[in-house]
Design a protein around this motif. Sequence first.
Motif, PDB file in Angstrom:
ATOM      1  N   THR A 612       0.856  -1.185   0.000  1.00 18.96           N
ATOM      2  CA  THR A 612       0.000   0.000   0.000  1.00 18.96           C
ATOM      3  C   THR A 612       0.891   1.234   0.000  1.00 18.96           C
ATOM      4  O   THR A 612       1.819   1.343   0.806  1.00 18.96           O
ATOM      5  N   LYS A 613       0.584   2.162  -0.901  1.00 20.95           N
ATOM      6  CA  LYS A 613       1.338   3.412  -0.989  1.00 20.95           C
ATOM      7  C   LYS A 613       0.522   4.528  -0.343  1.00 20.95           C
ATOM      8  O   LYS A 613      -0.629   4.761  -0.721  1.00 20.95           O
ATOM      9  N   CYS A 614       1.141   5.189   0.646  1.00 27.84           N
ATOM     10  CA  CYS A 614       0.472   6.279   1.371  1.00 27.84           C
ATOM     11  C   CYS A 614       1.174   7.594   1.009  1.00 27.84           C
ATOM     12  O   CYS A 614       2.292   7.860   1.459  1.00 27.84           O
ATOM     13  N   TYR A 615       0.519   8.406   0.177  1.00 27.49           N
ATOM     14  CA  TYR A 615       1.119   9.645  -0.309  1.00 27.49           C
ATOM     15  C   TYR A 615       1.026  10.733   0.760  1.00 27.49           C
ATOM     16  O   TYR A 615      -0.051  10.989   1.315  1.00 27.49           O
ATOM     17  N   ALA A 651       9.319   6.250  -1.151  1.00 23.92           N
ATOM     18  CA  ALA A 651       9.606   6.295  -2.581  1.00 23.92           C
ATOM     19  C   ALA A 651       8.741   7.403  -3.174  1.00 23.92           C
ATOM     20  O   ALA A 651       8.003   8.093  -2.456  1.00 23.92           O
ATOM     21  N   SER A 652       8.812   7.590  -4.472  1.00 23.73           N
ATOM     22  CA  SER A 652       8.015   8.630  -5.118  1.00 23.73           C
ATOM     23  C   SER A 652       7.653   8.196  -6.530  1.00 23.73           C
ATOM     24  O   SER A 652       8.349   7.400  -7.158  1.00 23.73           O
ATOM     25  N   ASP A 653       6.518   8.718  -7.023  1.00 14.81           N
ATOM     26  CA  ASP A 653       6.110   8.506  -8.406  1.00 14.81           C
ATOM     27  C   ASP A 653       5.107   9.591  -8.772  1.00 14.81           C
ATOM     28  O   ASP A 653       4.877  10.531  -8.004  1.00 14.81           O
ATOM     29  N   THR A 654       4.508   9.461  -9.932  1.00 10.70           N
ATOM     30  CA  THR A 654       3.552  10.469 -10.412  1.00 10.70           C
ATOM     31  C   THR A 654       2.126   9.943 -10.419  1.00 10.70           C
ATOM     32  O   THR A 654       1.270  10.460 -11.134  1.00 10.70           O
ATOM     33  N   THR A 662       5.084  14.849  -9.152  1.00 10.55           N
ATOM     34  CA  THR A 662       5.827  13.813  -8.442  1.00 10.55           C
ATOM     35  C   THR A 662       5.575  13.960  -6.949  1.00 10.55           C
ATOM     36  O   THR A 662       5.763  15.043  -6.385  1.00 10.55           O
ATOM     37  N   GLU A 663       5.146  12.875  -6.296  1.00 10.62           N
ATOM     38  CA  GLU A 663       4.812  12.915  -4.872  1.00 10.62           C
ATOM     39  C   GLU A 663       5.500  11.756  -4.146  1.00 10.62           C
ATOM     40  O   GLU A 663       5.651  10.657  -4.696  1.00 10.62           O
ATOM     41  N   THR A 664       5.883  12.033  -2.906  1.00 12.95           N
ATOM     42  CA  THR A 664       6.503  11.006  -2.069  1.00 12.95           C
ATOM     43  C   THR A 664       5.420  10.175  -1.391  1.00 12.95           C
ATOM     44  O   THR A 664       4.381  10.699  -0.979  1.00 12.95           O
ATOM     45  N   PHE A 665       5.677   8.867  -1.283  1.00 15.73           N
ATOM     46  CA  PHE A 665       4.751   8.010  -0.549  1.00 15.73           C
ATOM     47  C   PHE A 665       5.531   7.105   0.393  1.00 15.73           C
ATOM     48  O   PHE A 665       6.710   6.811   0.177  1.00 15.73           O
ATOM     49  N   PHE A 666       4.859   6.693   1.479  1.00 17.62           N
ATOM     50  CA  PHE A 666       5.388   5.715   2.415  1.00 17.62           C
ATOM     51  C   PHE A 666       4.792   4.350   2.062  1.00 17.62           C
ATOM     52  O   PHE A 666       3.621   4.259   1.670  1.00 17.62           O
ATOM     53  N   ILE A 667       5.596   3.301   2.220  1.00  8.85           N
ATOM     54  CA  ILE A 667       5.216   1.961   1.767  1.00  8.85           C
ATOM     55  C   ILE A 667       4.832   1.075   2.949  1.00  8.85           C
ATOM     56  O   ILE A 667       5.582   0.951   3.922  1.00  8.85           O
ATOM     57  N   ILE A 668       3.650   0.469   2.868  1.00  8.68           N
ATOM     58  CA  ILE A 668       3.236  -0.564   3.821  1.00  8.68           C
ATOM     59  C   ILE A 668       3.225  -1.885   3.064  1.00  8.68           C
ATOM     60  O   ILE A 668       2.341  -2.142   2.241  1.00  8.68           O
TER      61      ILE A 668
END
Length: 878
Positions: A612-615, A651-654, A662-668
Amino acid sequence: MASVTQRIGTYLGGVSKQSDNKMLPGQVRECYNGFPDATYGLTKRPGFEHILNLGTGTTYDGGKWFYIKRDDDEEYIGVIKGTNIDIWNALTGTAATVTFPNGTGYLDGTKDNYEIITVQDTSIIINSKDNVIADTAVSDSSYNSHRSVSLVLGTVINGAVYTVDITVSGSTQTATFTASSSSDSTEVLNAIKSDIESMTGSHAGITVTKFANELELVHTADMDIHAEGGINNLDLVAIEDKVTNISDLPVQSRHGRIIKVVLTGANDADYWVKFVAHNGVGGEGFWEETINPTVSIGLDNSTMPHELVNTATNTFIFREINYVDRQVGDDETNSQPSFVANKITGGFFHNNRLGFISGDNVILSRSGDFYNFFFTTAQTVIDSDPIDISCSSIRPTSLSAVIPTAQGVVLFSENQQFILFSDTGVLTPGLATIRTLSNYQMDRNIHPVDVGSNINFVSKTPGYSRVFSMVTRGQQENPQVLDTSRVVKEWISPSIDLMVSSPQNSLIALSGQSLNEVFLFRYYNDGQTNLMQSWVSWLMPGTVQFLAPDSDIMYAVTKQGNQFTLLKAALSQSPEQAIIVNNEGEKVNPSIDLYKNIASNAVVYDSVNDQTKCYIPYNDVSSLTPIIVIKGDTSSGTFVESGFTLTPERASDTNGPNSPSTETFFIIPNKNLTASGEDALDVAGDVIVGFKYNFDVELPRTYYRPDNRITDFTANLTIARMKFAIGLSGMMSFKVKQQGRLPYNVEFIGDGSTTTYTFNKRDLKFADRSDVKVSVNGVNETGFTFTNDTTIVLTTAPANNAAIKFYIDEWFDIQPVAEANQYLANDVPLNNETVFTIPIHQRTENFRLKMFNNSPFPVAVNAMMWEGQYTPRFYRRA
């Protein structure tokens, strides 16, 4: 050796920079991110919730920030930068609309030039950069005392000759009339009027208006008029611009006629009067006191303090204030306030008056009329008139700050303090007095604050700052002034530029726009003595631009990297809007900085990678350790993921909610928190993201104490174990620094190009990434980041054959033994009290101990008890 046990009942003494053997029980060497509380003990400071991103880059660098509270439903944070004012609703995050009908030219100062004082919907903004200027306008620019004359007729006497000589440009012409037995005042005045109107040359064009017993003459050129007639030639007189008695004033006159009343008594003051005709033209009416028509009408509003008015929710208007013009007198009898041609350096409200300070003067408005700084009349002084009084001192005095108190108004200059008061308690022009209070140096750019009955102010040296506390003790007694910061001498940074207070929480906080550290002092008084006086330090997620406490809330504006953010923290341990509630109903907000309950659309499941990506809603701060918490309320018996925590990778993506940015996200990993897909947990709306911060307390060396204020530092003391009573949560770590023990480290050799280095975590054990240090060829490096717990990336590749070392500082984790306890499975692990036993078995001089916590839950240190072996080495103790 004797087995001994002693107890430290609280750790509410705060930081002390004294030597360990002089510290009182409960004082510590350092305390980062602690919050002393007389009820709960030494707690971990509250986390700051992210409210809003305010701007990026240098948008607000060096800005003057301010806080406005209209009521419980309207609270605002604002900033003055350049010629603009930006304001945001602190409760909703909405940007307010600010209009500028005029006044932007007044906003030409720096942050140290501004002061903002607020009453109800209006905030007065003071800029001390420029001098106040008097208005160049006069009440009657066409006024000329020699171009308007009143001819007043008294008694008409049979055979009397009534003569008027009028000289214009050196030429004299005469109007005359000889009265008969049948003549009356009308006949006399009409005859003279006719003669004057028939004059020629430079006398032509004189306007003559007849009233009951008067002729009013007006000409475009200067006139010199002599009139006589009747008994002793006094029954016809010419009145130009002066009379010596108000009884000499004409009964009727033209509207707006101005005359000066010149009094001859030693204590009499001359004044000016103006005729007010009932019909607005002339004839019947009355004389009222007025201003000298040739002097300035008052103040240039564009150079005076301006107002910022809250006209509606999220709506403001910034404009000039319409200060009341001078209505009577002149520059002698009703002079300009002393701030004219000088700078206004501060303001205040007191006794229903608006006050300004300028130089060594204090100027208060007319009572009940905030924007009026002129007398009511030039003839006498009344109690409601303005007050303009100077501080008398042999020292150079330039007032910079004011604090109104019950005893009077305390005035601060850089080298002296004064009090403005009156014996009756009501300030009037006749009773107001200024007396010297004390002679302490004060930093003029940091305004003093009051904390209940105390006033605190800052004094700076080149290397550190001091904080003094003043308690006024009546109008005729000197105040009690104490150096509150004496116990932490040379600890408070000289770079602080702001001090704020919260009387409800008995605290003051000091910060600086170049610092990420807040120095906080908190005390508790039982009505007679201070039972708690504690200094602690808060390490914030960014440099602190502004702080604003209000009741149990602390607002903060911080700058992380190049981003300004508005944050909020709840100072109470049981906030009304708690994020996490356990099965027993205990409520907490997470101990996380920049924490945010992100929107559901910012939580995205990546089925390919089963994660799960948490932006996150703000710019990433690479120097901080991320954390994720799942909020929830388990008091009703629902336990789905509530209280789940994780230190994620980033990490980050669009593909985030603001795509294509481009936004940073935390990974679960290995979890699907969304509402759809395989093993969906449907808790996307409960995800909280933020960053960890460390609650770090370094304890002093332990001594045997025959008495609380006595340490036996000559004895031989071996500590066997320490037991800590920890409240609010069961999580606490401990670190020990032992003599002769080398730190963990791993070494590499540089090749000139490699920047990424991976190691085995067994070789570099650490509790928090901030514990890890990096050196290259023996020189410490700060340019590195963690990819994960086993990979470090250097900003610059070390040179070929460079010696690279990753190491843990000399503090080692020590595993405590916790007493067995229980909590409901899957519930948030919050315990009211847990006892940790720390095995030591070292002489007291051979180790140091730290308490450490970076969990997202609160924690409180209640007490400590140690056990050990004590011998006095054959010394006899009295």
